[in-house]
Design a protein around this motif. Structure first.
Motif, PDB file in Angstrom:
ATOM      1  N   ALA A 137       0.862  -1.181   0.000  1.00  9.96           N
ATOM      2  CA  ALA A 137       0.000   0.000   0.000  1.00  9.96           C
ATOM      3  C   ALA A 137       0.895   1.227   0.000  1.00  9.96           C
ATOM      4  CB  ALA A 137      -0.899   0.007   1.235  1.00  9.96           C
ATOM      5  N   HIS A 138       0.282   2.380  -0.259  1.00 11.71           N
ATOM      6  CA  HIS A 138       1.016   3.646  -0.168  1.00 11.71           C
ATOM      7  C   HIS A 138       0.390   4.470   0.940  1.00 11.71           C
ATOM      8  CE1 HIS A 138       3.570   6.909  -1.223  1.00 11.71           C
ATOM      9  NE2 HIS A 138       3.940   6.368  -2.382  1.00 11.71           N
ATOM     10  N   LEU A 139       1.207   4.898   1.883  1.00  7.68           N
ATOM     11  CA  LEU A 139       0.719   5.719   2.983  1.00  7.68           C
ATOM     12  C   LEU A 139       0.404   7.128   2.487  1.00  7.68           C
ATOM     13  CD1 LEU A 139       3.193   4.458   5.732  1.00  7.68           C
ATOM     14  CD2 LEU A 139       0.799   3.807   5.397  1.00  7.68           C
ATOM     15  N   PRO A 140      -0.368   7.909   3.249  1.00  6.91           N
ATOM     16  CA  PRO A 140      -0.761   9.252   2.805  1.00  6.91           C
ATOM     17  C   PRO A 140       0.438  10.105   2.393  1.00  6.91           C
ATOM     18  CG  PRO A 140      -1.995   8.640   4.752  1.00  6.91           C
ATOM     19  CD  PRO A 140      -0.979   7.555   4.543  1.00  6.91           C
ATOM     20  N   ASN A 141       0.247  10.881   1.345  1.00  2.57           N
ATOM     21  CA  ASN A 141       1.325  11.703   0.798  1.00  2.57           C
ATOM     22  C   ASN A 141       1.392  13.018   1.561  1.00  2.57           C
ATOM     23  OD1 ASN A 141       3.368  12.680  -0.778  1.00  2.57           O
ATOM     24  ND2 ASN A 141       2.081  13.146  -2.544  1.00  2.57           N
ATOM     25  N   CYS A 142       2.019  12.961   2.725  1.00  6.77           N
ATOM     26  CA  CYS A 142       2.162  14.138   3.583  1.00  6.77           C
ATOM     27  C   CYS A 142       3.643  14.491   3.696  1.00  6.77           C
ATOM     28  CB  CYS A 142       1.616  13.861   4.977  1.00  6.77           C
ATOM     29  SG  CYS A 142      -0.060  13.213   5.020  1.00  6.77           S
ATOM     30  N   ASN A 143       3.912  15.686   4.185  1.00  8.89           N
ATOM     31  CA  ASN A 143       5.291  16.086   4.474  1.00  8.89           C
ATOM     32  C   ASN A 143       5.476  16.143   5.982  1.00  8.89           C
ATOM     33  OD1 ASN A 143       7.846  17.116   4.673  1.00  8.89           O
ATOM     34  ND2 ASN A 143       7.381  19.089   3.727  1.00  8.89           N
ATOM     35  N   ASP A 194       6.847  19.240   7.808  1.00  8.29           N
ATOM     36  CA  ASP A 194       6.015  20.438   7.897  1.00  8.29           C
ATOM     37  C   ASP A 194       5.428  20.479   9.303  1.00  8.29           C
ATOM     38  OD1 ASP A 194       4.159  22.448   7.769  1.00  8.29           O
ATOM     39  OD2 ASP A 194       3.052  21.626   6.068  1.00  8.29           O
ATOM     40  N   GLU A 195       6.013  21.293  10.164  1.00  5.35           N
ATOM     41  CA  GLU A 195       5.667  21.281  11.586  1.00  5.35           C
ATOM     42  C   GLU A 195       4.194  21.600  11.829  1.00  5.35           C
ATOM     43  OE1 GLU A 195       8.360  23.843  13.642  1.00  5.35           O
ATOM     44  OE2 GLU A 195      10.143  22.696  13.044  1.00  5.35           O
ATOM     45  N   GLU A 196       3.601  22.470  11.039  1.00  9.58           N
ATOM     46  CA  GLU A 196       2.207  22.865  11.252  1.00  9.58           C
ATOM     47  C   GLU A 196       1.246  21.690  11.064  1.00  9.58           C
ATOM     48  OE1 GLU A 196       1.095  26.179   8.888  1.00  9.58           O
ATOM     49  OE2 GLU A 196       2.541  27.551   9.819  1.00  9.58           O
ATOM     50  N   ASN A 197       1.634  20.741  10.218  1.00  7.23           N
ATOM     51  CA  ASN A 197       0.741  19.621   9.902  1.00  7.23           C
ATOM     52  C   ASN A 197       1.234  18.286  10.451  1.00  7.23           C
ATOM     53  OD1 ASN A 197      -1.175  21.136   8.259  1.00  7.23           O
ATOM     54  ND2 ASN A 197       0.515  21.361   6.808  1.00  7.23           N
ATOM     55  N   PHE A 198       2.187  18.328  11.386  1.00  5.25           N
ATOM     56  CA  PHE A 198       2.801  17.091  11.861  1.00  5.25           C
ATOM     57  C   PHE A 198       1.803  16.199  12.583  1.00  5.25           C
ATOM     58  CE2 PHE A 198       5.287  14.598  14.975  1.00  5.25           C
ATOM     59  CZ  PHE A 198       6.054  13.869  14.075  1.00  5.25           C
ATOM     60  N   GLU A 199       0.954  16.774  13.413  1.00  6.79           N
ATOM     61  CA  GLU A 199      -0.028  15.962  14.149  1.00  6.79           C
ATOM     62  C   GLU A 199      -0.999  15.282  13.191  1.00  6.79           C
ATOM     63  OE1 GLU A 199      -1.980  17.952  17.324  1.00  6.79           O
ATOM     64  OE2 GLU A 199      -0.118  18.516  18.350  1.00  6.79           O
ATOM     65  N   GLU A 200      -1.425  16.005  12.167  1.00 10.40           N
ATOM     66  CA  GLU A 200      -2.316  15.418  11.171  1.00 10.40           C
ATOM     67  C   GLU A 200      -1.616  14.296  10.414  1.00 10.40           C
ATOM     68  OE1 GLU A 200      -4.886  16.709   7.184  1.00 10.40           O
ATOM     69  OE2 GLU A 200      -3.738  18.211   8.311  1.00 10.40           O
ATOM     70  N   TYR A 201      -0.346  14.521  10.075  1.00 11.48           N
ATOM     71  CA  TYR A 201       0.456  13.482   9.413  1.00 11.48           C
ATOM     72  C   TYR A 201       0.493  12.220  10.257  1.00 11.48           C
ATOM     73  CZ  TYR A 201       4.895  10.939   9.139  1.00 11.48           C
ATOM     74  OH  TYR A 201       5.849   9.958   9.145  1.00 11.48           O
ATOM     75  N   CYS A 202       0.785  12.375  11.547  1.00 14.23           N
ATOM     76  CA  CYS A 202       0.872  11.210  12.437  1.00 14.23           C
ATOM     77  C   CYS A 202      -0.463  10.473  12.495  1.00 14.23           C
ATOM     78  CB  CYS A 202       1.288  11.645  13.838  1.00 14.23           C
ATOM     79  SG  CYS A 202       3.019  12.157  13.977  1.00 14.23           S
ATOM     80  N   ALA A 203      -1.540  11.214  12.672  1.00 12.37           N
ATOM     81  CA  ALA A 203      -2.859  10.595  12.834  1.00 12.37           C
ATOM     82  C   ALA A 203      -3.262   9.810  11.582  1.00 12.37           C
ATOM     83  CB  ALA A 203      -3.897  11.656  13.162  1.00 12.37           C
ATOM     84  N   CYS A 204      -3.140  10.441  10.398  1.00 11.81           N
ATOM     85  CA  CYS A 204      -3.609   9.762   9.190  1.00 11.81           C
ATOM     86  C   CYS A 204      -2.676   8.630   8.785  1.00 11.81           C
ATOM     87  CB  CYS A 204      -3.802  10.758   8.053  1.00 11.81           C
ATOM     88  SG  CYS A 204      -2.320  11.567   7.447  1.00 11.81           S
ATOM     89  N   THR A 205      -1.378   8.777   9.051  1.00 13.84           N
ATOM     90  CA  THR A 205      -0.437   7.719   8.685  1.00 13.84           C
ATOM     91  C   THR A 205      -0.568   6.519   9.614  1.00 13.84           C
ATOM     92  OG1 THR A 205       1.104   9.393   7.837  1.00 13.84           O
ATOM     93  CG2 THR A 205       1.988   7.192   8.200  1.00 13.84           C
TER      94      THR A 205
END
Length: 212
Positions: free
Chosen positions: A32-38, A41-52
């Motif tokens: 599978a491919h995990l969400p394409n986040c950066n 990017d400190e502002e979106n780090f929590e969202e990255y962690c949650a969705c990944t």
């Protein structure tokens, strides 16, 4: 990957129902491919962690052993900074990876995609990063299309060795990342996978059959 999309649609998006449907159809999901986040990017780090982390959990429910990730990127950071910041960004994923026994695979890119940012363009750099992170579930996916732009493949694959757990197959003109249909342009896709998970990034022509 298309089979996964169809199965998710048919089962109303439920991982449990999707697994049952896959078993009924004799389908095995290999990557599978995990969400394409950066993640840098400190502002979106929590969202990255949650969705990944959620994506890793779903991989576990579906029996997908390998999930590909794009590590983070930033302007004007050194290789050493890139390694350390991405090592830290991966750490929150480790508990979910270990609980669900999912390998997370870093992927190579191409300089034309990343402009002046440091990234993984060679198998040697990927291998070095895997050893730097030093976690048994961190491995590699080699993207043939990205490597075609860089102009090298074989030595990179040899260097990755046992850490190579998946490949992404798509074609291009050797200049830009066109994500083209396989067998359409310049790459010679003579594949002997040896059990490695393969993602075909575009549909094959109807008259061709690829046996893996």
């Amino acid at each position: 990957s298309l089979l996964l999309v169809f199965a998710m649609l048919l089962s109303n998006g439920s991982p449990i129902l999707t697994t049952a449907l896959a078993n009924e159809l004799g389908i095995q999901y290999v990557q599978a491919h995990l969400p394409n986040c950066n993640p840098l990017d400190e502002e979106n780090f929590e969202e990255y962690c949650a969705c990944t982390i959620r994506a890793i959990e779903v991989c576990g429910l579906l029996g997908i052993e390998n999930a590909v990730i794009h590590v983070g990127w930033k302007e004007n950071i050194s290789k050493a900074q890139f390694f350390e910041e991405n090592r830290k960004a991966l750490q929150p994923l480790f508990p979910a990876m270990e609980k669900h026994n999912v390998n997370v695979l870093i992927e190579n890119s191409a300089k034309s995609n990343m402009v002046n940012k440091y990234y993984f363009f060679t198998g040697a750099d990927m291998k070095e990063f895997i050893q730097y992170v030093n976690h048994p579930l961190i491995h590699a996916c080699w993207d043939l299309g990205h490597a075609n732009i860089e102009g090298h493949q074989y030595e990179d694959i040899i260097v990755l060795g046992d850490d190579l757990r998946a490949i992404h197959v798509h074609d291009n003109n050797g200049i830009g990342d066109e994500q083209g249909r396989t067998f359409r342009l310049v790459l010679n896709h003579h594949l002997h996978t040896g059990g490695i998970g393969v993602l075909l990034c575009n549909l094959l022509p109807k008259e061709l059959t690829l046996r893996l």
